[in-house]
Each structure stands twice: as C-alpha cells, then as structure tokens.
Enzyme design. Structure first.
Site: not given
Ligand code: UFG
Length: 328
Positions: A34, A50, A116, A140, A281
């Site tokens: 998926q 699955d 995570t 999550y 976000r």
């Molecule tokens: N960000 C942006 N613009 C975007 C995407 C992300 O500014 O288009 C910022 C987010 O706000 C965050 C940083 O970039 O501050 C990193 O974001 P990601 O989405 O790349 O990663 P996350 O830290 O949110 O998430 C990661 C993993 C998740 C896990 C999490 C733990 O992808 O699976 O860390 O907090 F749950």
C-alpha cells in the site's frame, strides 16, 4: 535461518533489507504494497499480503525457518493519524497483535521493532534519552507506544524478546542509487525541499518561524537511513546472542533547524529553493534531538553518514535520478 522483514518494501524497511542482503542473510519480506514499492525490494522472497491475514503469516512461518522478525509494517503519517486514528489502531496495533500471536504460535522468539521519537511527545529534556517520559501528542506515536507495551507483555508471558528502535528523522538514500525515499503523499521536510529544488513544487512552506529556537524554526535530528538500517542488523545480532529486551534511541545527537536544512540543501543542489513562511503545523515540538549513547554502548552502533550535507547529497542524487520516485 531467515529474517522476516514486515514492511520491507517501504523506505526504511527496504534499506534494512539491503543491509541484511549485504551480509548474506536469508530474507523473507511481507508487505501489502500500500505504501511500499515492489522495486524497492532488492532481494529475498517477497510475500504480498497483510499482517492482519493469519493465513499469510502461517504460510510464511511454515514455508521458511524464521528465527527473527524486523517489524516495520505500519502507517506512519502523524497528520493522517489525527484524522483517522482508527486506521492507525487497526493497522499498527491490531496488526502487531496478529504478528505477535503468530510468532508465539510458531515459536519465533525475537523481534526488532521500528519505533519513533513520537513516543516521547513534547520532550522533558533535550537531548532525549530512553528514561524520559513517553507522552505522545499524536495518535501515530500513541499506537507505536502501545505496540512497544504489547511486546513487553508478550515477553513476560511468552519469552518473545524485543528491541525497539526509536528513530528521530530518517533521511537520505542508499549509496547504490537503487533505493530511496518515495512516499505518496510526501510530508517530510528533506524530500519536499528537494522537490522544490527540482521545480516540482513552487516553494517549500516553512511551518512556523516563531518557535523558541535561535532562528524560530523547528529543530530536528536527521539520521541517514542506511545508519538506521545498520542498527536493525546489530539489534538482530544482539537478540540472537541472547540479549534481554531493550529500547534504543537512534539519532545523530545534533539538531538542525528547518531554515538550516533549506540553506544546506541550496548549497548541495546549487539550486534556488524559494521558501515561504507559513503557520505552524499542529503537533510539531520545537526541538527533538536524540541521545543515542545507549545504542552506541550496548548495540555497538556507530552512525557513519552523520554529516547533514552528505545525507542531503545522497537524497538529492536519488531525487535527480528518480524525479518521480519508483514510477520512473
Ligand atoms: N516542515 C516544514 N515544511 C514541510 C514539511 C516539514 O516546515 O513542508 C517542518 C516540520 O514542521 C518539522 C520539520 O520540518 O518542524 C521536520 O518535519 P518532518 O515532517 O520531516 O518530520 P517530523 O519531525 O514531523 O516527523 C518525524 C517522522 C515521524 C515521527 C516524528 C517524531 O517523520 O514519523 O519525526 O516526532 F513521528
């Protein structure tokens, strides 16, 4: 003896399959495709199906001599988990229950688990270590913590030993150029920044510049996916040597802000990457940085691809050669 990799066609799963192949392990992969990609599986035997289907687990455990499982198969989008928690409980928590019950039935006693930093939620201390409070701020992370707790009780009752690897921000691509990151939809910072560098997006949206950090943008600990893969191989070794169950953080221990990531990506790619400041976000902690001392000491883990320039360069090479991911 073979290792079963659930979710082995996904991003981190496929890099772990590659690391296991490099050292000659027999591998069986279970993936429902998926999110995963058939082309990402560089070897081993792929079963398409699955976790929640008991028949396919019975087939896998009877047709192969599995002595260890590495369990990636799960949904992993934080935002989606807030909209559709039921999907996350069903696939992640119930799926893991199905897997553990079949492991117990077939006498398989070792599992390495893809966890995570989201299990911690808003950190109490930075860098975060494994003793810190786990209080997830999204569904999550809550499901991943529930899966860890389930493994704890299956260990106590049935002697299934488990190692949980709590990753911080996975990034980069395999040095062969054959596999890399291809999510649909893509939500992660580095691939989105590189899509903007390729002109596939008009700009990168920076989610908030009013956090309590030096430049106001969120700080994360980026770790190369192949360094993560190596940790899974070490964890299998540790369980095979009779180790007790354990939890390890995996990160580089160094934080970079969103703005710093964009600046480094501009240097690495030599491209103009327009950035637009937007609203925060929901659910993003200001700063997540790992203490991985325990993994270094007890697992013997030594991440060797730690420079963010190199991590972004490896991702850039993948995106340049696969601008539309696995679909050519
Ligand atoms: N960000 C942006 N613009 C975007 C995407 C992300 O500014 O288009 C910022 C987010 O706000 C965050 C940083 O970039 O501050 C990193 O974001 P990601 O989405 O790349 O990663 P996350 O830290 O949110 O998430 C990661 C993993 C998740 C896990 C999490 C733990 O992808 O699976 O860390 O907090 F749950």
């Amino acid at each position: 003896m073979a290792v079963l990799v659930t979710g082995g066609a996904g991003y981190i799963g496929s890099h772990t399959v590659a690391a296991l192949l490099e050292r000659g392990e027999s591998i069986v992969i279970l993936d429902n495709l998926q999110q995963g990609h058939r082309e990402a599986v560089l070897g081993g035997t792929l079963y398409e199906g699955d976790l929640r289907d008991p028949a396919i687990l019975d087939r896998i455990f009877t047709e192969n001599s599995i002595d260890a499982v590495i369990h990636f198969a799960a949904n992993s989008l934080v935002g989606e988990s807030m909209q559709l928690p039921g999907k996350y409980y069903h696939n992640n928590v119930y799926g893991t229950l199905c897997l553990l019950e079949k492991m117990q039935e077939h006498g398989v006693k070792r599992i390495v688990f893809s966890s995570t930093a989201a299990t911690y939620g808003e950190p109490e201390n930075v860098p975060i270590d494994e003793h810190d409070r786990t209080l997830p701020t999204n569904a999550y992370g809550e499901t991943k913590l529930a899966m860890e707790k389930m493994m704890k009780w299956f260990d106590i009752a049935h002697g299934i030993k488990w190692i949980s690897l709590r990753y911080f921000n996975a990034a980069g691509a395999h040095e062969s150029g054959k596999i890399g990151e291809d999510h649909n939809p893509e939500t992660h910072l580095i691939p989105i920044v590189l899509q903007a560098a390729l002109g596939q997006r008009p700009h990168i949206s920076v989610f908030g510049d009013d956090y309590a950090t030096p430049d106001g943008t969120c700080i994360r600990d980026y770790i190369h996916v192949s360094d993560l893969a190596d940790a899974h191989v070490l964890a299998v070794d540790k369980l095979r040597s009779g180790s007790d169950s354990a939890v390890y953080n995996l990160g580089n221990g160094q934080g970079f802000s969103v703005k710093e990531v964009i600046d480094i990506a501009r240097q690495v790619t030599g491209r103009d990457i327009p950035a637009v400041i937007e609203a925060r976000r929901a659910g993003d902690p200001a700063k997540l940085v790992a203490s991985s001392q325990r993994a270094r000491t007890e697992l013997g883990w030594n991440p060797v691809r730690s420079k963010l320039e190199d991590i972004i360069a490896s991702a850039w090479s993948w995106h340049l050669h696969h601008p539309n991911g696995y679909s050519k």
